[in-house]
Motif scaffolding. Sequence first.
Motif, mmCIF file in Angstrom:
data_model
loop_
_atom_site.group_PDB
_atom_site.id
_atom_site.type_symbol
_atom_site.label_atom_id
_atom_site.label_comp_id
_atom_site.label_asym_id
_atom_site.label_seq_id
_atom_site.Cartn_x
_atom_site.Cartn_y
_atom_site.Cartn_z
ATOM 1 N N GLN A 15 0.832 -1.211 0.000
ATOM 2 C CA GLN A 15 0.000 0.000 0.000
ATOM 3 C C GLN A 15 0.863 1.257 0.000
ATOM 4 O O GLN A 15 0.559 2.229 -0.704
ATOM 5 C CB GLN A 15 -0.943 0.002 1.198
ATOM 6 N N LEU A 16 1.944 1.246 0.768
ATOM 7 C CA LEU A 16 2.843 2.402 0.795
ATOM 8 C C LEU A 16 3.509 2.615 -0.557
ATOM 9 O O LEU A 16 3.639 3.756 -1.015
ATOM 10 C CB LEU A 16 3.894 2.234 1.899
ATOM 11 N N ALA A 17 3.936 1.533 -1.206
ATOM 12 C CA ALA A 17 4.551 1.658 -2.535
ATOM 13 C C ALA A 17 3.567 2.275 -3.524
ATOM 14 O O ALA A 17 3.934 3.151 -4.313
ATOM 15 C CB ALA A 17 5.022 0.294 -3.025
ATOM 16 N N ALA A 18 2.313 1.842 -3.482
ATOM 17 C CA ALA A 18 1.294 2.401 -4.372
ATOM 18 C C ALA A 18 1.048 3.872 -4.039
ATOM 19 O O ALA A 18 0.883 4.699 -4.942
ATOM 20 C CB ALA A 18 0.003 1.596 -4.266
ATOM 21 N N ASP A 19 1.041 4.203 -2.757
ATOM 22 C CA ASP A 19 0.825 5.602 -2.361
ATOM 23 C C ASP A 19 1.957 6.502 -2.826
ATOM 24 O O ASP A 19 1.727 7.653 -3.211
ATOM 25 C CB ASP A 19 0.647 5.714 -0.847
ATOM 26 N N VAL A 20 3.193 6.016 -2.790
ATOM 27 C CA VAL A 20 4.319 6.801 -3.288
ATOM 28 C C VAL A 20 4.105 7.127 -4.764
ATOM 29 O O VAL A 20 4.250 8.271 -5.194
ATOM 30 C CB VAL A 20 5.660 6.056 -3.065
ATOM 31 N N ALA A 21 3.729 6.124 -5.548
ATOM 32 C CA ALA A 21 3.464 6.358 -6.973
ATOM 33 C C ALA A 21 2.263 7.277 -7.161
ATOM 34 O O ALA A 21 2.291 8.207 -7.972
ATOM 35 C CB ALA A 21 3.238 5.033 -7.693
ATOM 36 N N ARG A 22 1.214 7.048 -6.399
ATOM 37 C CA ARG A 22 -0.030 7.810 -6.529
ATOM 38 C C ARG A 22 0.181 9.291 -6.213
ATOM 39 O O ARG A 22 -0.489 10.158 -6.766
ATOM 40 C CB ARG A 22 -1.090 7.201 -5.598
#
Length: 167
Positions: A15-22
């Motif tokens: 989830q954190l990896a996706a949030d960084v991209a988002r």
Amino acid sequence: ALAEFEAALKRVCDQLAADVARNGEGTTHVLRVAVRGAPSAELARGVGKAVVNSPLVKTAVAGNDPNVGRIVGAVGSFLGRAAPQLDLGQCTMAIGGDTVFEGGSFRLSPTREASLSAHLRQAQQESAPFPPHERFVEVEIDLGAGGEASTVIGSDLTREYVDINAD
């Protein structure tokens, strides 16, 4: 207990990896490329990174253009360097659950292309109110050459990103 902790930690990290991209500058789409059927985890990760790092793929996604040839090109270019012996005739690719490449051939039609465009539009960040949603442009690649897998997260490349970083 350890297995449960590891699974929970993996979910949080994903989830954190996706949030960084988002939360990237100018990002309107987050790509999640799931690669399986690879002979090694490193090759699976390399294929995923080749897709999410391709400027041609990133800009097509930004424009809601399901340009399947750009994805196939990114995969083929990487594999041509990293694993030239791999038979791409065994490879299948899907976007949003729709198979677009199989047995060395594209599987496209006007109806499928409209469905792919709808998938991209649905994954756009502007299509949902704040807070940011958890939607992704889903790309699935099965190399059909082994049992290893990897999932790579990336973002599109928009005009806004270029404008922000051009100064």
